[in-house]
Design a protein around this motif. Structure first.
Motif, mmCIF file in Angstrom:
data_model
loop_
_atom_site.group_PDB
_atom_site.id
_atom_site.type_symbol
_atom_site.label_atom_id
_atom_site.label_comp_id
_atom_site.label_asym_id
_atom_site.label_seq_id
_atom_site.Cartn_x
_atom_site.Cartn_y
_atom_site.Cartn_z
ATOM 1 N N ARG A 1 -28.056 19.609 -43.929
ATOM 2 C CA ARG A 1 -29.422 19.632 -43.398
ATOM 3 C C ARG A 1 -29.484 20.168 -41.982
ATOM 4 O O ARG A 1 -30.488 20.753 -41.580
ATOM 5 C CB ARG A 1 -30.008 18.220 -43.431
ATOM 6 C CG ARG A 1 -30.172 17.656 -44.848
ATOM 7 C CD ARG A 1 -30.787 16.276 -44.802
ATOM 8 N NE ARG A 1 -30.986 15.735 -46.155
ATOM 9 C CZ ARG A 1 -31.475 14.535 -46.407
ATOM 10 N NH1 ARG A 1 -31.818 13.729 -45.403
ATOM 11 N NH2 ARG A 1 -31.616 14.130 -47.656
ATOM 12 N N ARG A 2 -28.420 19.990 -41.220
ATOM 13 C CA ARG A 2 -28.464 20.443 -39.821
ATOM 14 C C ARG A 2 -28.140 21.916 -39.671
ATOM 15 O O ARG A 2 -28.773 22.623 -38.900
ATOM 16 C CB ARG A 2 -27.479 19.608 -38.986
ATOM 17 C CG ARG A 2 -27.838 18.136 -38.898
ATOM 18 C CD ARG A 2 -26.746 17.369 -38.170
ATOM 19 N NE ARG A 2 -25.461 17.528 -38.849
ATOM 20 C CZ ARG A 2 -24.304 17.071 -38.355
ATOM 21 N NH1 ARG A 2 -24.279 16.478 -37.190
ATOM 22 N NH2 ARG A 2 -23.190 17.247 -39.040
ATOM 23 N N THR A 3 -27.156 22.391 -40.417
ATOM 24 C CA THR A 3 -26.688 23.768 -40.231
ATOM 25 C C THR A 3 -27.082 24.709 -41.356
ATOM 26 O O THR A 3 -26.883 25.919 -41.222
ATOM 27 C CB THR A 3 -25.156 23.773 -40.111
ATOM 28 O OG1 THR A 3 -24.594 23.288 -41.341
ATOM 29 C CG2 THR A 3 -24.709 22.867 -38.962
ATOM 30 N N THR A 4 -27.644 24.182 -42.451
ATOM 31 C CA THR A 4 -28.007 24.965 -43.661
ATOM 32 C C THR A 4 -26.790 25.619 -44.302
ATOM 33 O O THR A 4 -26.933 26.435 -45.200
ATOM 34 C CB THR A 4 -29.055 26.040 -43.350
ATOM 35 O OG1 THR A 4 -28.477 27.059 -42.532
ATOM 36 C CG2 THR A 4 -30.276 25.446 -42.663
ATOM 37 N N ALA A 5 -25.579 25.311 -43.823
ATOM 38 C CA ALA A 5 -24.361 25.812 -44.455
ATOM 39 C C ALA A 5 -24.039 24.936 -45.659
ATOM 40 O O ALA A 5 -24.585 23.837 -45.815
ATOM 41 C CB ALA A 5 -23.207 25.793 -43.458
ATOM 42 N N PRO A 6 -23.169 25.409 -46.564
ATOM 43 C CA PRO A 6 -22.741 24.525 -47.650
ATOM 44 C C PRO A 6 -22.173 23.221 -47.102
ATOM 45 O O PRO A 6 -21.585 23.171 -46.019
ATOM 46 C CB PRO A 6 -21.673 25.355 -48.375
ATOM 47 C CG PRO A 6 -22.045 26.762 -48.095
ATOM 48 C CD PRO A 6 -22.619 26.766 -46.712
#
Length: 1049
Positions: free
Chosen positions: A121-126
């Motif tokens: 949720r914070r970085t939108t990374a997997p």
């Protein structure tokens, strides 16, 4: 590198292998600029590795970033996987990505595991699942290769110092809620300090026969491969050996490895196929199984990397200088077309090791950077110059045409088998092979050998005419004998009914539209294959239902619940077999398996004449309760005696079926191949004027095809699997749509029809109440699929209250249930509506407190309701107050919005609440007063302690630690505690009795200061607690002006 390799050696290839151009190289361009390579590949030298995943193409660079690409090689997402380092290896299974890389903060390699299906949720990374160091010893070594098992249970990592680490039960570790660094303890299963690890691969468990293996190299090779080995094995390749370690099963707990072969490979020259480790050396390519070395393919030349793509092996050579005298025709052609014999090139060869030919050979300037197979099945090559090439495989028909032109029919047959072509295409290759031998080679014996293999697919007359012309009578005798053995003699029956087998539409049009012989048309449809029956019933189904509703319904049921092929054997009235010649299955004429559904049924009447009735199953055979051992079942019992049928010389007496060209079942069961089932949706429109038959059709299809029924009698028999359709559809998604459509339509019929004279589970008439009860069973079922929105519309339009309430309950729309009964009460047509509101409030209220406010507004909306439910109103108010659903002021506002409720209703409750509030106010005032007095005392004490002109007088005469009389030397603290010097620790500057209390206060202040910077936490608390959260923040000093001033400075 290239200077050390002679051109002749580099260009050496195996001239014994036939070469074809089964792949077309097409440059891939950027989607936004057709003149440039995709943007992501422009900085080729910065790319560290590329791999394919279920989510797309993954490209990692030397800066630690990973980019996820779509089919257009556009970046979908990217993230930094290894900060301040680079990604060295990637492997993905089932959406779980394992990366290994280096970071500037750690000396050892790092392993990180990502969930590509979830986002942080914070970085939108997997989502990062695990992150840990790969550190088997104090001296870090680089990772050379990695392998991950298909079910994520095992992870193997090979290091440059010859160490192999095995992580077991990785899937269980990822499923647990451990910390970010929690991974199974790796086991060192192999160490070879002088031989670096160059390849790893898991041999997955094999639970099928060898003939069904998808790897073509297994089906057509002599490798000693277990056919039913349920163990997992790990292949380990070093520079000098190939070893195997048993990872699961008995004996898997040890760390021992077994030497498979005394050969090794360089880095990148070992790759795992489905069951074999493929090792590429300069002299040959070796296939290694767990028992030892298998096939070896002599393919000389230097190799820098190999790659497995589908059933092909892709071989890449290191860069070398092209020469016009090279042994490879591909290299010589490059020099001849470009005139460049000074530049370095790399050669890419696509090798079909199952059929032993080269499917593609090409050169790439400046060398090859990466080669990868995309998740959509295509092969791509990335050159060092940044150019991306797409190798597009030709269609199977185009490959066969190329082989036909070169008269390579034997190779064409092998290719057809590895490509899994159906029998009709294989038979066509045999026919063309036979034509070639007959016309070009005059090899009549060889041609006849090929023609015999076309029996059942090519018209016998095609072959017979050829050998009559050539006067090759002995070959013709051989063919006719084989034809007779397989029961393919074209008799007068076939000639008499030739129009039926060749022109189905014409025959049915004559019988239905002109002659009106619906019975014979329906019987003919039963003898057609699936494909032919499907189209003709779609055209004539309505006319047949109008004249023969019961029989046509039974035929449609059989078509939609029987999973069979379209080409079977027909048995004529003499007991001899007559297979249907068919070049294409879609046009195959003759009886299908559906013809035999009627053979053991009780209702078979009529002759093959104008007055004949259709040999269709009776209604009894459709009902589950009446199915007995004589009924045709789809469990394979029809083929159980296929090898030992009744001798042809002993035929039973002719019956109604034998007169139309069908012998009884005892003669010989048909040869049946599984295929698809027809969609029942095709025939819905035909039942528009036959609703009762429509219900029978839908109920029977649902029961026999999916084992689903709402009839009580049918549900009792659903435990017997032999009564149900056990073979799934080829297209599961399409079958799901059919299932939903059937139950949506049945639900509509249950709610629409006034009654039925009979149904699937009972021959007794059913009235509207019984049908509504069936509809309610459909809605209550947890296994029957139906469209909820469609069901809501039906129940609403038909006024079916029970169904509406049930659907709202299943969808969690409890407020809609209450509002429904409220509307009914306003209409005045339902006297018990208000009682239903209270009843459902008791059901839903405990889990959904907001409903009490809604009911309170409803009960106080009119004087009639209020007078009828005055006690209920009091109970609702009491419950709202006890559970703090609304503040007291909110309750008063609800009651005062009209003149229905009087003050007397809540007088006692108001007095009680006011008394309670006053008590709380008084208690709060007392607490405030005590806090003020305590604060004043503390301020006075501070004032006294900080005033230098007023000395502090100590009146304490006893030690606060030991309680003894004070004597010199003694120590006095400003907090009025005194101690013997001997009772205090050395260098103690704080009162021991007050130190703990002061430490707690300092810790609280420190935590409050830290919380002052956590703005997200403060906002969330305010959203949940409102003013209470603000008050607590003031009490913790979050808004101190001194702190704000210090921050501003």
């Amino acid at each position: 590198m290239a200077s050390n390799i002679s051109a002749g050696t580099n260009s050496a290839s195996a001239p014994a292998w036939r070469q074809f151009s089964f792949f077309d190289p097409i440059p891939v361009k950027d989607i936004h600029d057709a003149n440039k390579t995709p943007e992501i590949f422009k900085a080729t030298l910065e790319i560290s590795t590329i791999t394919s995943s279920s989510a797309g193409i993954l490209v990692a660079d030397i800066y630690g970033s990973i980019h996820l690409l779509d089919k257009d090689f556009e970046s979908i997402s990217s993230w930094v996987a290894h900060v301040g380092g680079r990604v060295t290896h990637m492997v993905e299974k089932k959406g779980i990505l394992v990366t290994l890389g280096e970071e500037n903060t750690a000396q050892s390699p790092l392993i990180k595991i990502w969930d590509l299906g979830k986002k942080d949720r914070r970085t939108t990374a997997p989502l990062l699942l695990r992150s840990a160091k790969v550190q088997p010893s104090n001296r870090p070594h680089p990772v050379s290769t990695v392998a991950l098992s298909a079910n994520l249970s095992h992870l193997a990592i090979g290091l440059g110092d010859g160490t192999v680490l095995l992580y077991r039960h990785l899937d269980q570790s990822l499923a647990s809620s451990g910390s970010l660094t929690t991974l199974p303890k790796p086991r060192t299963i192999h160490e070879s300090p002088t031989e670096p690890i160059t390849g790893l691969g898991f041999r997955e468990p094999i639970l099928r026969s060898l003939s069904h293996a998808p790897d073509a190299a297994l089906r057509h090779s002599r490798e000693p491969t277990d056919q039913t080995d349920s163990n997992l094995y790990l292949f380990i390749v070093t520079t000098n050996h190939v070893l195997v370690h048993q990872a699961t099963g008995r004996g898997a707990g040890s760390s021992s490895v077994m030497v498979v072969d005394e050969i090794g490979a360089g880095l990148g020259c070992a790759v795992m196929s489905e069951s074999n480790m493929i090792v590429a050396r300069d002299e040959a390519i070796y296939m290694c199984a767990i028992e030892g070395r298998g096939n070896a393919f002599a393919y000389e030349g230097n190799k820098s990397a190999i790659h497995v793509h589908s059933s092909y092996l892709v071989i890449i050579s290191p860069p070398f200088v092209a020469s016009a005298s090279a042994a490879s025709a591909t290299v010589r052609n490059f020099v001849r077309t470009t005139g460049d014999d000074t530049s370095e090139i790399s050669k890419v060869t696509v090798f079909d090791h199952a059929n032993k030919f080269v499917a593609y050979s090409g050169t790439f300037s400046q060398g090859v950077r990466e080669i990868f197979s995309a998740p959509w099945g295509d092969l791509y090559i990335l050159g060092n110059n940044g150019e991306l090439t797409h190798l597009i495989e030709k269609s199977t028909s185009a490959k066969l045409d190329m082989l036909y032109k070169r008269s390579l029919y034997g190779l064409a047959l092998n290719l057809a088998k590895t490509q899994n072509l159906d029998d009709s295409h294989v038979a066509d290759i045999h026919r063309q092979y036979g034509d070639h031998l007959y016309s070009s080679k005059n090899d009549y014996d060889g041609a006849m050998t090929q023609y015999v293999k076309t029996l059942g697919w090519v018209q016998p007359s095609y072959v017979i005419r050829k050998f009559l012309d050539a006067q090759r009578i002995h070959n013709l005798v051989t063919y006719l004998q084989e034809l007779h053995t397989q029961g393919c003699v074209e008799t007068g029956q076939l000639h008499q009914n030739g129009i039926k087998y060749e022109r189905h539409e014409d025959y049915l049009r004559i019988q239905i539209e002109d002659a009106g012989k619906y019975s014979e048309a329906l019987l003919y449809l039963r003898k057609l294959g699936m494909d032919a029956a499907e189209g003709n019933l779609a055209r004539y189904g309505r006319a047949l239902l109008s004249n023969l509703p019961q029989e046509t319904t039974e035929l449609l049921i059989d078509l939609c619940t029987t999973t069979l092929d379209t080409t079977v054997e027909v048995i004529d009235n003499t007991g001899e077999e007559t297979p249907i010649s068919a070049v294409s299955k879609s046009t195959a004429g003759g009886a299908s398996y559906l013809s035999y559904l009627t053979l053991h049924r009780n209702s078979i009447a009529g002759q093959a004449s104008e007055t004949a009735t259709v040999a269709a199953p009776s209604v009894k055979t459709v009902r589950v309760g009446d199915i007995d051992g004589s009924t045709i079942r789809r469990s394979g019992s029809l083929n159980s005696d296929g090898a030992s049928g009744t001798p042809r010389g002993i035929s039973p007496p002719p019956t109604a079926l034998s007169t139309i060209g069908i012998a009884p079942m005892s003669a010989r069961p048909p040869n049946v191949n599984l295929s698809k089932r027809l969609s029942p949706r095709l025939y819905f429109a035909h039942f528009v004027d036959h609703m009762e038959q429509f219900v029978v059709f839908l109920e029977t299809v649902a029961l026999r095809r999916w084992g689903q029924s709402v009839d009580e009698n049918s549900q009792k028999d659903m435990s017997d699997p032999s009564r149900l359709s056990t073979t799934p559809d080829i297209d599961d998604e399409e079958d799901r749509h059919d299932q939903v459509a059937v139950w949506n339509t049945l639900l509509e019929l249950y709610l629409t029809l006034p009654g039925l004279s009979s149904s699937l589970g009972s021959s007794a008439p059913q009235d509207e109440i019984a049908l509504k009860e069936k509809a309610l069973r459909v809605l209550r079922s947890e296994t029957i699929p139906y469209d909820t929105t469609h069901a809501l519309i039906l129940c609403s339009s038909r006024g079916y209250t029970k169904g509406l309430v049930l659907l709202w309950e299943k969808m969690g729309m409890y407020e809609d249930v209450l509002r429904f009964w409220m509307e009914r009460d306003k209409e005045g047509a339902t006297p018990e509506a208000s009682t239903q509101v209270l009843k459902h409030l008791q059901l839903y209220g405990p889990k959904h407190p907001h409903l009490y406010t809604l009911v309170l507004r409803f009960l106080t909306s009119s004087p009639v309701l209020f007078s009828r439910h005055m006690d209920d109103v009091k109970e609702v108010i009491q419950h709202i107050d006890q559970e703090n659903i609304m503040p007291p002021l909110g309750i008063i506002q609800v009651l005062s919005r009209n003149d229905v409720a009087s003050v007397g209703l809540v007088k006692e409750w108001l007095i009680e609440r006011i008394t309670q509030e006053r008590g709380e106010i008084q208690a709060d005032r007392e607490w405030v007063s005590s806090y003020r007095m305590e604060t004043a005392a503390k301020l006075n004490q501070v004032q006294e302690l900080s005033d230098p002109e007023h000395p502090k007088v100590f009146h304490v005469t006893r030690c606060s630690t030991c309680g003894g009389q004070l004597d010199l030397p003694s120590i006095h603290f400003m907090c009025n505690h005194s101690y013997h010097q001997r009772c205090l620790p050395d260098n103690e500057t704080e009162c021991p009795n007050c130190a703990r209390e002061h430490g707690v206060i300092r810790e609280i202040r420190r935590n409050n200061e830290q919380l002052a910077d956590q703005h997200d936490l403060f906002v969330s608390e305010v959203q949940e607690g409102g003013f209470k959260a603000l008050a607590n923040a003031f009490s913790r000093g979050l808004f101190n002006q001194s702190r704000l001033d210090s921050v501003a400075v």
